[in-house]
Design a protein around this motif. Structure first.
Motif, PDB file in Angstrom:
ATOM      1  N   LYS A 274      43.809  38.669  37.311  1.00 30.11           N
ATOM      2  CA  LYS A 274      43.301  37.347  37.684  1.00 30.11           C
ATOM      3  C   LYS A 274      42.862  36.631  36.419  1.00 30.11           C
ATOM      4  O   LYS A 274      42.047  37.140  35.646  1.00 30.11           O
TER       5      LYS A 274
ATOM      6  N   ALA B 283      45.542  38.051  51.503  1.00 32.39           N
ATOM      7  CA  ALA B 283      45.464  36.631  51.172  1.00 32.39           C
ATOM      8  C   ALA B 283      46.073  35.752  52.257  1.00 32.39           C
ATOM      9  O   ALA B 283      45.832  34.551  52.307  1.00 32.39           O
TER      10      ALA B 283
ATOM     11  N   GLU C 149      36.847  40.193  45.527  1.00 32.67           N
ATOM     12  CA  GLU C 149      37.364  39.018  46.245  1.00 32.67           C
ATOM     13  C   GLU C 149      38.892  39.013  46.308  1.00 32.67           C
ATOM     14  O   GLU C 149      39.471  38.503  47.264  1.00 32.67           O
TER      15      GLU C 149
ATOM     16  N   HIS D 242      40.078  36.830  49.439  1.00 30.14           N
ATOM     17  CA  HIS D 242      39.381  35.565  49.266  1.00 30.14           C
ATOM     18  C   HIS D 242      39.911  34.787  48.065  1.00 30.14           C
ATOM     19  O   HIS D 242      39.838  33.577  48.024  1.00 30.14           O
ATOM     20  N   ARG D 243      40.461  35.514  47.098  1.00 30.34           N
ATOM     21  CA  ARG D 243      41.119  34.876  45.957  1.00 30.34           C
ATOM     22  C   ARG D 243      42.543  35.399  45.839  1.00 30.34           C
ATOM     23  O   ARG D 243      42.837  36.503  46.267  1.00 30.34           O
ATOM     24  N   LEU D 244      43.377  34.560  45.251  1.00 33.03           N
ATOM     25  CA  LEU D 244      44.772  34.953  45.076  1.00 33.03           C
ATOM     26  C   LEU D 244      44.954  35.527  43.672  1.00 33.03           C
ATOM     27  O   LEU D 244      44.457  34.957  42.703  1.00 33.03           O
TER      28      LEU D 244
END
Lengths: 302, 259
Positions: free
Chosen positions: A12, A69, A48, A53-55
């Motif tokens: 990320k 996701a 996350e 919650h996040r890509l």
């Protein structure tokens, strides 16, 4: 299903910040994995990503065999997330909030059962806004469990708890593990990891730097044991036999023996002492604690 | 959007309502603050007649004005504040992790606010008519209801859209007041602006508040014939509702987006 949570080469990036750098992670069904790491190590981002919650910028995540996701309802129905919470409807009572959340799930856990599980019966009719910090955290946990999840994400579950409340929260989590719940736990507290985790993963600078059962982490069991004791007047370190492979030094008023095999060294030393009738005051054997290992691991990567 | 989800949204409205009415201060602010204005103005000046408006009694001017004020306060300000709080306090994040659709939760919040607005409007109409003899009659009731529904929808959709520009809830009220308070003053809501310069009236008339107050006023004006609808005012409100819906959709998309 072989894996409850599986991440492969997960990255990320936020602009120039590379928060998660190639994490591979698996959690088996029914396992409690504890994610340890200093602030800023990327714990929150990693969790996350696993929650969906996040890509991810690159890599893949699978949660109960699905891509989290995509936010599929069937998946959300089987996953509990405990967030440090605020409640919009904070004039509702504890039991009302539990009822409200229970409605959202296909196979909810009845509010009374939840209250018992987190030992919050006494506050069942208290309004959320009037709860103490510890009670709020227990309500957070109960809300995360409202859907009878197969996987639970638990973020610092006992921050701000007194020792008694911590033990109580640990009992709750251990009871759930007995039911086959998979838990991904993040914490700062090493005794918590030691008490709850089947496996610990240490995250530093977005990478997993060590992984294993708490008692084996970072080769902890292979690290030398430290034996300390004091000698009576008239005897010095030179009078004590050095166990094979060990080193023996003066340590303040006493003696410190560092030995790869703590059991054999202790046997040799106590045998000598009993033979000569020498009292070894304050005799103790210690393995490096999880904290020692954790600090050396995260400092090495600082 | 299944029947089950609609039922869940309905439950969210119920739970949010229950929580709202238990918070006495918020309830007081939403309901009794506008009512206080109505009672004070009505008592002091209700019977004064406005020569500039064909002898209209001031109470027939105040009731639609203060109803407008309540709709702005609740539909626009309160809605924007609540949605900003949902976002800033991490509540939406929490909801996204559950099987409850985010829209059902937001609908519960907005639906509850609409009920509070309806209660507030109903109380003010009742007090205006029963205590001060405001001139409401059956023949203009259809116009009043249509204007109320359109005005409520207009300001609520704009309120949802405005939640996007409200940052932290603590500073949000100030930001919203900067928008609504000047508009209230120039929109013929608090006091009759018969001598206002034409350009000011033109500006006020282009925003939704003046048309709402004016549209509601038609229903109270004894000289009104017909069902009490004002086509021009309704047209402006309808146009703003379309704008509100478009902006609201964008805000709601942003709210449910992942990064």
């Amino acid at each position: 299903m072989r894996r409850a949570i599986e991440a492969h080469d997960l990255h990320k990036r936020y602009g120039d910040v590379h928060a998660v750098r190639g994490v591979d992670l698996t959690v088996a069904p029914g396992e409690v994995l504890c994610l340890l790491g200093p602030n800023g190590a990327g714990k929150t981002t990693l969790v996350e990503l696993l929650e969906g919650h996040r890509l991810p910028s690159a890599g893949s995540v699978s949660l109960l065999g699905r891509d989290p996701a995509r936010g599929e309802r069937a998946l959300r129905d089987r996953v509990g997330v405990v967030l440090q919470g605020t409640f919009l409807q904070d004039e509702l009572t504890v039991v009302e909030l539990l009822e409200m959340h229970a409605r959202w799930y296909d196979r909810p856990r009845p509010p009374d059962e939840l209250l018992e599980l987190v030992e919050l019966d006494a506050a069942r009719d208290a309004r959320a806004r009037d709860l103490s910090g510890g009670q709020r955290r227990r309500l957070d946990l109960a809300l995360g469990l409202a859907g009878r999840p197969d996987v639970l994400f638990l973020d610092e579950p006992t921050t701000g708890f007194d020792p008694h409340a911590r033990r109580q929260a640990w009992r709750t989590i251990q009871a759930l593990r007995g039911e086959g719940l998979t838990v991904l736990l993040t914490t700062h507290m090493l005794d918590e990891a030691q008490a709850l985790a089947d496996r610990v993963a240490v995250l530093a600078h977005g990478e997993i730097v060590a992984e294993g059962p708490p008692e084996l982490l970072g080769g902890r069991h292979e690290r030398p044991a430290e034996i300390r004791f004091a000698l009576p007047d008239g005897l010095g370190p030179a009078d004590v036999p050095t166990p094979p492979g060990a080193t023996l030094v003066r340590d303040g008023d006493g003696v410190l023996v560092t030995a790869p095999d703590g059991v054999a060294a202790a046997h040799r030393l106590t045998g000598w002492a009993l033979e000569r009738d020498v009292p070894l005051a304050g005799f103790r054997v210690a393995q490096p604690t999880l904290e020692d290992v954790y600090l050396s691991l995260t400092e090495a990567h600082a | 959007m299944s029947t089950r989800d609609l039922a869940l949204a309905g439950w969210q409205v119920r739970y949010t309502q229950r929580s709202f009415w238990r918070n006495r201060r918020a309830a007081f602010f939403s309901l009794f603050f506008p009512l206080l204005f109505l009672v004070v103005f009505g008592t002091l000046l209700g019977d004064v007649r406005l020569d500039s408006r064909g002898g209209l009694r001031l109470i027939d001017f105040y009731v639609p004005g203060i109803v407008t004020y309540a709709i702005v306060l609740i539909g626009f300000n309160a809605t924007a504040m609540q949605l900003a709080a949902l976002r800033e306090n991490g509540i939406l994040k929490r909801i996204r992790m559950t099987p409850l659709p985010t829209w059902a939760y937001v609908a519960g919040t907005v639906g509850s606010t609409l009920l509070v607005m309806a209660a507030s409007v109903a109380i003010m109409l009742a007090v205006g008519v029963l205590a001060f003899g405001a001139h409401l009659r059956l023949s203009t009731l259809p116009g009043l209801l249509v204007t109320l529904l359109l005005g409520g929808a207009c300001l609520t959709t704009l309120g949802i859209a405005a939640s996007r520009v409200v940052g932290k809830p603590e500073s949000g009220m100030g930001i919203l007041m900067v928008v609504t308070l000047p508009l209230i003053f120039v929109s013929d809501v608090w006091f009759p602006l018969d001598d206002a310069p034409g350009w000011l009236s033109a500006i006020a008339g282009a925003f939704p508040l003046e048309p709402l107050a004016s549209g509601l006023g038609v229903a109270f004006d004894p000289s009104t014939t017909g069902v009490g609808m004002s086509g021009g005012d309704l047209a402006v409100l309808a146009a703003w509702t379309v704008v509100g819906c478009a902006l609201m959709t964008r805000t709601l998309r942003a709210v449910t987006r992942r990064d």
